[in-house]
Design an enzyme around this catalytic site. Structure first.
Site, mmCIF file in Angstrom:
data_model
loop_
_atom_site.group_PDB
_atom_site.id
_atom_site.type_symbol
_atom_site.label_atom_id
_atom_site.label_comp_id
_atom_site.label_asym_id
_atom_site.label_seq_id
_atom_site.Cartn_x
_atom_site.Cartn_y
_atom_site.Cartn_z
ATOM 1 N N ASP A 90 -42.024 19.887 4.144
ATOM 2 C CA ASP A 90 -41.341 20.229 2.900
ATOM 3 C C ASP A 90 -40.802 21.652 3.061
ATOM 4 O OD1 ASP A 90 -40.381 20.046 0.371
ATOM 5 O OD2 ASP A 90 -42.316 19.919 -0.631
ATOM 6 N N ASP A 125 -34.084 21.361 -1.948
ATOM 7 C CA ASP A 125 -33.352 20.910 -3.132
ATOM 8 C C ASP A 125 -33.564 21.889 -4.280
ATOM 9 O OD1 ASP A 125 -36.067 20.122 -3.102
ATOM 10 O OD2 ASP A 125 -35.704 18.775 -4.775
ATOM 11 N N CYS A 276 -70.252 6.455 -6.284
ATOM 12 C CA CYS A 276 -69.386 6.246 -5.123
ATOM 13 C C CYS A 276 -70.261 5.896 -3.920
ATOM 14 C CB CYS A 276 -68.603 7.526 -4.876
ATOM 15 S SG CYS A 276 -67.726 7.568 -3.306
ATOM 16 N N CYS A 281 -71.280 10.568 -0.197
ATOM 17 C CA CYS A 281 -71.989 10.412 -1.472
ATOM 18 C C CYS A 281 -73.293 9.630 -1.339
ATOM 19 C CB CYS A 281 -71.086 9.746 -2.503
ATOM 20 S SG CYS A 281 -69.758 10.838 -3.051
#
Lengths: 660, 660
Positions: A90, A125, A276, A281
């Site tokens: 980016d 942009d 989880c 976890c």
């Protein structure tokens, strides 16, 4: 080489692959954001532990720091990051949107990216962010200008370029921008300015932004949603048509002590147990992690957040492959009212159904009134009311819905020369000859739900409005015992049928099916003598013949696969380009005649109504029949894609290869 | 010692602990079934890798095999299994239900269990299975007889005994059986004959069985659902009040190549990627696992299935602690239409709301029309219409709903001597003085949902029916600008209020609040002079005084905490036992006076309308005030439980200990 190919579809979602420089990325894909200044989780770990095939980093951050810049220029970005997969870079637009003054121009950062050699670069942009309409319009114009500048600068580039679409919360600006840059031939398109709306949980607005962009951009390019990092929003984004998302959320949340789950985000402080099963976890407790030092804790959370994110991504891909993406979206919409708002926008979007396959691997699971808005339902209704035409002059007998299917077996009836049966269903009031077509038979509803009965009645009303005049009388039976009585009184029991063989009885049914599937007057191809062979196991029709030739066979989902002999007949009654996929190149045609699939790049034209998984006629430029096959894509996609299979060939004129 | 204690509640769900022989089991708990003949996953693994604190094995299978029997008798079941946690033993009833001829009597198997010494034994009941009513009735009578026999045999037992409830699909038989055995004083109760219905996905029927049993059994005993092993059904079972479930599903599914998930069950053959992050799934691919040998594959699936099951269990416990169990149930109901059917039974069950706390840690998340059936909503409505009484003779001004809260801040208004404001909400039409009470302020709705506006209008109708005659005129304002205009025209702006201090203005508001919370005429305790101290930060009322004494303070959720001075006044206007929790033992009372909590076993009587998290008056046998506190449980539970805290004491007469 940069290739994007779609293999499976569901709603607007696409399961496929993006191949760049020989590296394969399964899509939809998540691009974890790597901050080159601060590696909480290293690129190597992303690859090894999480199976990340692609990541994104920020060229601007590297450019700004002399040491990093020189090293990246010297080594190239892959070595710089020590990452073997696909790298996107980016260019600082995010920093600009966050109000930072950039020290770099679009030209500079584009040329810099050329030097560090990512697989996919993104030019600088002009992000819209949260501004008024006039200002937003300016950012759109600027973005389009910079897109053109990027194209000019990178004419002979070795890297591929992605183009952001701006316009912010103004759907018309997003569409305008998308249409303008869509024509410039970028390899990937991105939707920008989502982040502030995502942070504010304005998922409804984000949903509109994504829809506006998706349906104004070329379908043959992957769509990337900037900043979509919340796992509970993945399924909806994908169902709209997002193929990539990048997000730093896993790391940013971790910094703030936040633990992700598809049910919402927790602060580590408020957890007593980890809900989880990730390898981290199951090995510890929240109390223990709270005692970790700051960095260790942050790393724990970042890694957990990545496990959750990649798990959701795999689930979304599974849902596409099995055809229950809509159900996953419905489920996730229950985790926050703002996601439900987004779902409320999504569920009413009319364009989606044309991209949805006509058949699915999974049964249709009802989960409340909103299920009637599913693409599977609207697609079926559209095809039905556009294509179907019953034979005139029979009596219509309408049967009540039954959970037990096929209906004909449950009620032990079949259509006759004089009586046409139809069954009340929440999809449409279904003529008995269509009872096996998806989703009429492949579904599970909730029993005793008054909303379902209301829907059936409404649909019966629509049926009568459309077809009532075709029948000379109409009788509605409201319960099983009156059906049984009626059947008995007329000695309509289906016994004789089961024996199979030839019978004019099937004629009207096959006409009805072909009209439904290919559009009226497709059913007119049948002469008086039609013979069928029934399946010994199921008693259902298997093969259909006229006096001499095989006309076709029936698919598991009740649709008709024409033989090439039959296809020729169909072509004669259906005006060009109805049901056709037109292949231009003669050399290619000879391959297709030999049984090869039709690659989508050779599709020159097609019926604009084709949906994925439909049977189509493959013809040449002069509308001569080449063969028949199953389309993998919708019409828009057949016409726009340049990679992958468009139509899987079933049989061709030269050699009667059968793949059924 | 065998102790069952509830720490947190949500809907009918209980988070607590079951302590037996010094071993602690967090509830709700999953009891994996161990087949002593075939250990796919060993008890040690269950403990170490999955954190299993309890398991269940079958005494009958051990008894039947001479070697196993002798070893178990010699070693005891814990050493036999090499398991340090809590062990339940079942007794062959399941085998009997599956049609096997048992070689053992109830007496024999009970005495055998005494010898092998599990923590909890289960006698040999007479499972109902899928039989007609008369036969079902017989199994109920037999089960009750055997329960009595078990009690007789085990008078001085060292182990604890669980009692199954039978009756099958006949709710009246289930209730009858539950009431009969409920009086026999077993340590755990179980619901039997669920398995065939569960296997047929008849979750609606199972839901009815569980509800019938739960609400006919003593609340102070854990409820065990035999055979509930599908993770997507855990949350609903818990929300009804199940504390334990046992299941062999993890292993049986594994044998058939089935891979569990909360979205449904897959065959290993149909998976391309694992939609799971458990330590097994992140380390391999379905393709690799398909190449495992049979045993290794079965073990992989069994362990994965256990990870998924324990993960869901932890999630359910998290949901109870945070107060969003209903939302989890709604979400899971989307994974199969049959679960939605069960949810449709559950959501209409009237008893549940009395067990639901009056306030929650989490905001109320709207997720469709069914959210109006939530216990939080019906509980609030019940209390409101039973308790609230507005002051007569004012004008009522009804304001439109606002997402932004508090309403008084958004509209910048407050009640006056002449004008009483109320706000349209989907809960009730809320008098402004109750704007901070849960869930009026603690919620997120979906915007632009017509169903929400319909609900508001309906609720406004109910409000007018009930209270319309209290007002001398009624004005409804339909939008924000008309509210603003109205406020301006009457110079009603809330400015003066913010300064705080003393004001008769608050008098009517406080009366309204106290009536709502404690029931009319609680508000009558206020004389003309009431002084308030406002919070500097929020501008909300913090403390309330009369001329000399502190009357009380306000909780975060807008409810009133009376001082003991105020409690005395309340006691005088509220008839016994309204708002009281009565403690009999004088010695205990002296502890409570010293600030200790009220243990539930000392509760002799209480107001039958008390719900968890309400403020209550603690009194002695002679109805003399001892102190004030917050109830942890509902009335039924206060009266039945014998372990744990019933009321957390806030302040007492002897010493003004404050915990707010």
């Amino acid at each position: 080489m940069c290739v994007f190919e779609v293999v499976r579809k569901d709603v607007g979602g696409r399961f496929g692959k993006f191949v760049v420089n020989g590296k394969v990325v399964r899509t939809p894909a998540l691009l974890p954001v790597i901050n080159p200044n601060r590696l909480i989780v290293s690129p190597q770990e992303l690859e090894k532990d999480f199976g990340a095939e692609v990541l994104i980093t920020n060229a601007y951050i590297i450019w700004r720091n002399k040491d990093l810049r020189e090293r990246a220029e010297a080594e190239g970005i892959h070595k710089f990051l020590d990452f073997g997969g696909v790298v996107f870079t980016d260019s600082g637009a995010y920093q600009a949107m966050r109000g930072k003054e950039l020290e770099v121009s679009n030209r500079e950062i584009v040329l810099f990216q050329e030097k560090i050699n990512p697989d996919v670069g993104i030019f600088l942009d002009a992000p819209t962010g949260d501004v008024g309409y006039v200002e937003a319009e300016r950012t759109v114009f600027d973005t389009i200008e910079r897109a053109k500048e990027c194209k000019e600068l990178t004419g002979d580039s070795k890297i591929f370029w992605a183009c952001p679409v701006q316009g912010g919360v103004y759907p018309d600006l997003v569409s305008y921008c998308a249409e303008e840059v869509g024509g410039l031939g970028f390899d990937v398109y991105c939707v920008g300015s989502l982040v502030t709306r995502l942070e504010a949980y304005e998922f409804g607005v984000v949903c509109e932004q994504l829809l506006s962009a998706r349906f104004s951009l070329p379908f043959n390019r992957p769509l990337h949603g900037f900043g979509i990092g919340l796992p509970s929003f993945f399924s909806l984004s994908v169902a709209i048509g997002c193929d990539f998302f990048d997000s730093a959320a896993y790391a940013l949340y971790a910094q703030k002590g936040r633990y992700m789950s598809v049910h919402g985000t927790y602060y580590l402080a408020e957890l007593d147990e980890f809900p989880c099963s990730c390898p981290l976890c199951v090995d510890t407790t929240p109390e223990e992690v709270r005692r970790f030092d700051k960095d260790e804790r942050e790393r724990f959370l970042a890694r957990h957040n990545l496990y959750v994110s990649f798990e959701e991504l795999r689930l979304v891909r599974q849902a596409i492959r099995e055809g229950w993406l809509w159900e996953l979206v419905q489920e996730r919409a229950r985790s926050h009212p703002r996601l439900l708002e987004a779902f409320n926008v999504f569920k009413l979007y009319p364009e989606l159904e044309r991209f949805d396959p006509v058949t699915k691997k999974s049964a249709f699971f009802y989960s409340g009134q909103e299920s009637f808005l599913r693409t599977e339902v609207s697609s079926f209704r559209h095809r039905f009311y556009e294509n179907y035409r019953p034979e005139k002059g029979r009596s219509l007998v309408v049967l009540p819905y039954s959970e037990s299917k096929p209906f004909s077996k449950f009620y032990n009836v079949w259509n006759t020369k004089d009586i046409h049966f139809a069954v009340m269903t929440p999809f449409v009031c279904v003529p008995l000859e269509l009872e096996n077509v998806y989703p009429v038979s492949q579904n599970v509803f909730v029993r005793n739900d008054v909303l379902i009965y209301k829907e059936m009645e409404e649909q019966f009303g629509v049926f009568l409005d459309r077809f009532g005049s075709y029948y000379y009388d109409i009788k509605v039976l409201y319960d099983v015992s009156s059906v049984r009585g009626f059947v008995k009184s007329l000695r309509l029991e289906n016994k004789g049928k089961k024996a199979g063989g030839s019978a004019w009885d099937y004629l009207l049914d096959l006409k009805g099916l072909l009209n439904f599937q290919f559009g009226y007057p497709a059913g007119d191809i049948f002469g008086e003598n039609v013979f069928v062979r029934l399946s010994k196991r199921t008693g259902k029709i298997k093969e259909i013949y006229d006096e001499e030739n095989l006309l076709g066979v029936l698919r598991m989902d009740g649709l008709f696969i024409p033989s090439v002999y039959c296809a020729e007949l169909l072509k004669n009654v259906l005006d060009y380009p109805k049901r056709r996929v037109v292949v231009g190149d003669d050399e290619v045609i000879s391959f297709i005649r030999a049984g090869r699939s039709v690659f989508v790049k050779f599709v020159e034209n097609c019926d604009p109504k084709i949906r994925p998984k439909e049977e189509v006629l493959i013809v040449d430029k002069s509308d001569r029949l080449v063969g028949v096959g199953t389309s993998f894509l919708s019409a828009e996609e057949l016409l726009s894609f340049d990679r992958g299979v468009g139509v899987k060939t079933r049989s061709t004129i030269r050699e009667e290869k059968k793949s059924y």
